[in-house]
Design a protein around this motif. Structure first.
Motif, PDB file in Angstrom:
ATOM      1  N   ASP A  91       0.561  -1.298   0.208  1.00  0.00           N
ATOM      2  CA  ASP A  91      -0.649   0.316   0.002  1.00  0.00           C
ATOM      3  C   ASP A  91       1.016   1.233  -0.128  1.00  0.00           C
ATOM      4  O   ASP A  91       0.697   2.685  -0.672  1.00  0.00           O
ATOM      5  N   ILE A  92       1.683   1.538   1.362  1.00  0.00           N
ATOM      6  CA  ILE A  92       2.685   2.620   0.886  1.00  0.00           C
ATOM      7  C   ILE A  92       3.444   2.866  -0.032  1.00  0.00           C
ATOM      8  O   ILE A  92       3.800   4.031  -1.132  1.00  0.00           O
ATOM      9  N   SER A  93       4.185   1.784  -0.802  1.00  0.00           N
ATOM     10  CA  SER A  93       4.440   1.489  -1.896  1.00  0.00           C
ATOM     11  C   SER A  93       3.404   1.737  -3.939  1.00  0.00           C
ATOM     12  O   SER A  93       3.771   3.377  -4.061  1.00  0.00           O
ATOM     13  N   LYS A  94       2.295   1.763  -4.001  1.00  0.00           N
ATOM     14  CA  LYS A  94       1.186   2.211  -4.135  1.00  0.00           C
ATOM     15  C   LYS A  94       1.938   4.049  -4.160  1.00  0.00           C
ATOM     16  O   LYS A  94       1.110   4.754  -5.309  1.00  0.00           O
ATOM     17  N   ILE A  95       1.315   4.483  -2.785  1.00  0.00           N
ATOM     18  CA  ILE A  95       1.230   5.615  -2.677  1.00  0.00           C
ATOM     19  C   ILE A  95       2.261   6.621  -3.146  1.00  0.00           C
ATOM     20  O   ILE A  95       2.219   7.329  -4.052  1.00  0.00           O
ATOM     21  N   TYR A 154       1.435   9.506   5.491  1.00  0.00           N
ATOM     22  CA  TYR A 154       2.055   8.695   6.907  1.00  0.00           C
ATOM     23  C   TYR A 154       1.779   7.690   7.778  1.00  0.00           C
ATOM     24  O   TYR A 154       2.350   7.526   8.275  1.00  0.00           O
ATOM     25  N   PHE A 155       0.615   7.447   8.155  1.00  0.00           N
ATOM     26  CA  PHE A 155      -0.119   6.912   8.849  1.00  0.00           C
ATOM     27  C   PHE A 155       0.224   5.561   8.870  1.00  0.00           C
ATOM     28  O   PHE A 155      -0.176   4.257   9.077  1.00  0.00           O
ATOM     29  N   LYS A 156       0.343   5.212   7.390  1.00  0.00           N
ATOM     30  CA  LYS A 156       0.647   3.845   7.422  1.00  0.00           C
ATOM     31  C   LYS A 156       1.369   3.449   7.300  1.00  0.00           C
ATOM     32  O   LYS A 156       2.395   2.342   7.588  1.00  0.00           O
ATOM     33  N   ILE A 157       3.100   4.242   7.269  1.00  0.00           N
ATOM     34  CA  ILE A 157       3.917   3.974   7.750  1.00  0.00           C
ATOM     35  C   ILE A 157       4.683   3.756   9.340  1.00  0.00           C
ATOM     36  O   ILE A 157       4.858   3.050   9.682  1.00  0.00           O
ATOM     37  N   VAL A 158       3.639   4.884   9.973  1.00  0.00           N
ATOM     38  CA  VAL A 158       3.500   4.837  10.992  1.00  0.00           C
ATOM     39  C   VAL A 158       3.153   3.012  12.089  1.00  0.00           C
ATOM     40  O   VAL A 158       3.710   2.311  12.799  1.00  0.00           O
ATOM     41  N   GLU A 159       2.112   3.066  11.013  1.00  0.00           N
ATOM     42  CA  GLU A 159       1.516   1.679  11.733  1.00  0.00           C
ATOM     43  C   GLU A 159       2.676   0.666  10.988  1.00  0.00           C
ATOM     44  O   GLU A 159       2.530  -0.165  11.840  1.00  0.00           O
TER      45      GLU A 159
END
Length: 523
Positions: A218-222, A332-337
């Protein structure tokens, strides 16, 4: 006068075409209890889905029945005629699953096949062929009994029940005081089954679970979306970003109200930018100059507010500007998670997991059973050393705490049921009340710590050479097993673990030693 009665739960498992046999079974069990049960202080209790199940969600119908009462039965009685039943996830029918799983766990199965005549026009050939194949499967094992008459079936059934259950409580080669005694011990378990090899410690690779993979993707897609995002810094805007929001010439006739309504330039917080840049650097992801550019996006205060909640704010700008702000915030929130899950899973993956059960292979129940486990010092991960998750994931982990630290109930071992009630502090809830972020963080942490204490409901003692884990099992019936309250966590593998058991009906303290080995599949 009062007396102790040993109860045996008998699972009745039959497809829908043996209704007459079902009525005979209930009648015959009552006959057995009246003729033999009272005189021998035993009682056979029938269990059937129609009267012993209840509405529940969260699994397949058969798995829910298994957990509700089937796994706890001492024996099963199954009858087939022309129908085989409805397939389950793993077997050809629910009855087949119940028979197979009970046989695997070493429990008694009374299996009958009807040879009574049937009306060919009402026969479902597919169902009947399944019954025939299933019967062939067990023909060489000699564990089933055929019948062609209902009166014969009733007579044979009473005889079989009598031979089996009376044998459990009589032993010609044992003295009377040895017959009616519990036989307690501690055993290791693996995949829900009792192991005879001692304790088997397992490792768990949480870092390769789908959750981590999905978050990373998900992070890579963003990041990929941001590279091609249409909102970019134009050459003429590089020296004067957010130009439309920097206009300070407000009509004086509007006064202070206009200043309250004026939108301020929206910005990405420095903490967010630093976290995103740090992740991108670790992953060798290039961040362009315009990655955090938001155009003329503004942040406007809403005048209306709720008591105790303060003012709210709204984003003002184009859809592209708002979408980019949401995209960066979501990133940001996905990276933190991801970081919080990785830190939590990293600690869990460094531990060894041990499942233990209290067993009673005797012919009588026991009560007030105290179990003490002696683990050589330096190996036990104590309750206060269990990792505390980060703020973004702690609430979710608390809701699913059992999946991490509680043994899964199986047909061979039932679950521990005597957990202490939660003592979580009461949080007031009334209109207008809203907790601050720090209050919510504190509440979530308290609830997590309370859930851990409830699950790991042991007394802990430290001796010169051992860490001692102690708990009480109020009751354990004969020929049954119950899990320890939680999976035990070890920092490293000891060679041996020792235990002591004292109970209401055991004349002496039972002592044992268990060899600890690693699960070969996980080595």
């Amino acid at each position: 006068m009062p007396k102790n009665v040993i109860q045996y739960d008998l699972l009745i498992s039959c497809p829908s075409d043996v209704k007459e046999e079902l009525a005979i079974i209930y009648e015959t069990v009552e006959d057995f209890n009246r003729m033999f049960g009272s005189a021998n202080n035993i009682q056979v209790i029938t269990k059937h889905w129609s009267k012993d199940s209840y509405p529940q969600s969260g699994g397949s119908p058969q798995s829910l029945l298994n957990s509700q009462f089937i796994f706890d039965c001492d024996a099963a009685l199954a009858v087939f005629w022309t129908r085989f039943g409805t397939p389950t996830e793993d077997y050809g029918s629910g009855t087949e699953e119940e028979i197979e799983e009970l046989i695997k766990s070493g429990k008694q199965v009374f299996l009958y096949f009807s040879d009574r005549p049937t009306n060919p026009s009402s026969l479902d050939s597919e169902q009947y062929n399944k019954v025939t194949e299933f019967r062939k499967k067990y023909s060489s094992q000699g564990i089933y009994h055929p019948y062609s008459d209902l009166a014969v079936f009733k007579k044979d059934l009473l005889n079989h029940l009598t031979l089996y259950f009376l044998k459990l409580i009589t032993n010609e080669n044992a003295e009377k005081d040895e017959i009616n005694r519990s036989k307690l011990s501690v055993k290791g378990t693996l995949n829900g089954k009792i192991t005879e090899e001692g304790i088997i410690a397992t490792e768990k690779d949480y870092l390769n679970v789908p959750l981590i993979t999905n978050l990373t993707n998900d992070i890579s897609k963003i990041f990929d979306k941001a590279k091609n995002y249409p909102l970019v810094i134009k050459p003429e805007e590089k020296s004067t970003p957010n130009t439309s929001l920097n206009k300070t010439n407000i009509n004086s006739s509007i006064g202070n109200w206009a200043s309250l309504l004026a939108a301020q330039p929206a910005k990405i917080e420095n903490l967010m930018m630093a976290k995103i840049r740090e992740y991108a650097k670790r992953q060798n992801i290039e961040i362009r100059e315009d990655f955090f550019y938001l155009g003329d996006l503004g942040n406007q205060k809403n005048l209306a507010n709720l008591p105790g909640m303060g003012h709210s704010y709204s984003l003002v700008g184009t859809e592209e500007e708002k979408e980019k702000y949401d995209m960066i915030e979501n990133l940001y929130f996905k990276i933190v998670e991801l970081q919080e899950w990785s830190d939590f899973f990293d600690t869990l993956s460094s531990l060894l997991y041990v499942e233990l059960a209290l067993t009673n292979f005797g012919s009588s129940f026991d009560e007030d059973i105290d179990i003490s486990l002696y683990i050589p010092k330096g190996n036990l991960q104590n309750t206060d050393e269990i990792p505390i998750p980060g703020n973004e994931i702690i609430e979710l982990i608390t809701e699913h705490i059992d999946s991490f630290f509680k043994p899964k109930k199986s047909i061979a071992v039932k679950e521990y049921e005597n957990y202490p009630s939660s003592t979580s502090p009461f949080t007031p809830s009334f209109p207008g009340f809203q907790m601050s972020h720090s209050q919510e963080v504190d509440r979530n942490r308290q609830e997590y710590e309370e859930a851990i204490k409830e699950l790991f409901c042991y007394e802990y003692f430290s001796e010169e050479k051992f860490e001692v884990v102690r708990f009480t099992q109020p009751y354990l019936k004969q020929n049954s097993n119950v899990f320890f309250p939680s999976i035990l966590l070890l920092k490293s593998k000891p060679d041996y673990v020792y235990y002591e058991i004292s109970s209401k009906f055991s004349p002496e303290v039972i002592k044992g030693e268990l060899v600890v080995s690693m699960d070969s599949e996980n080595q």
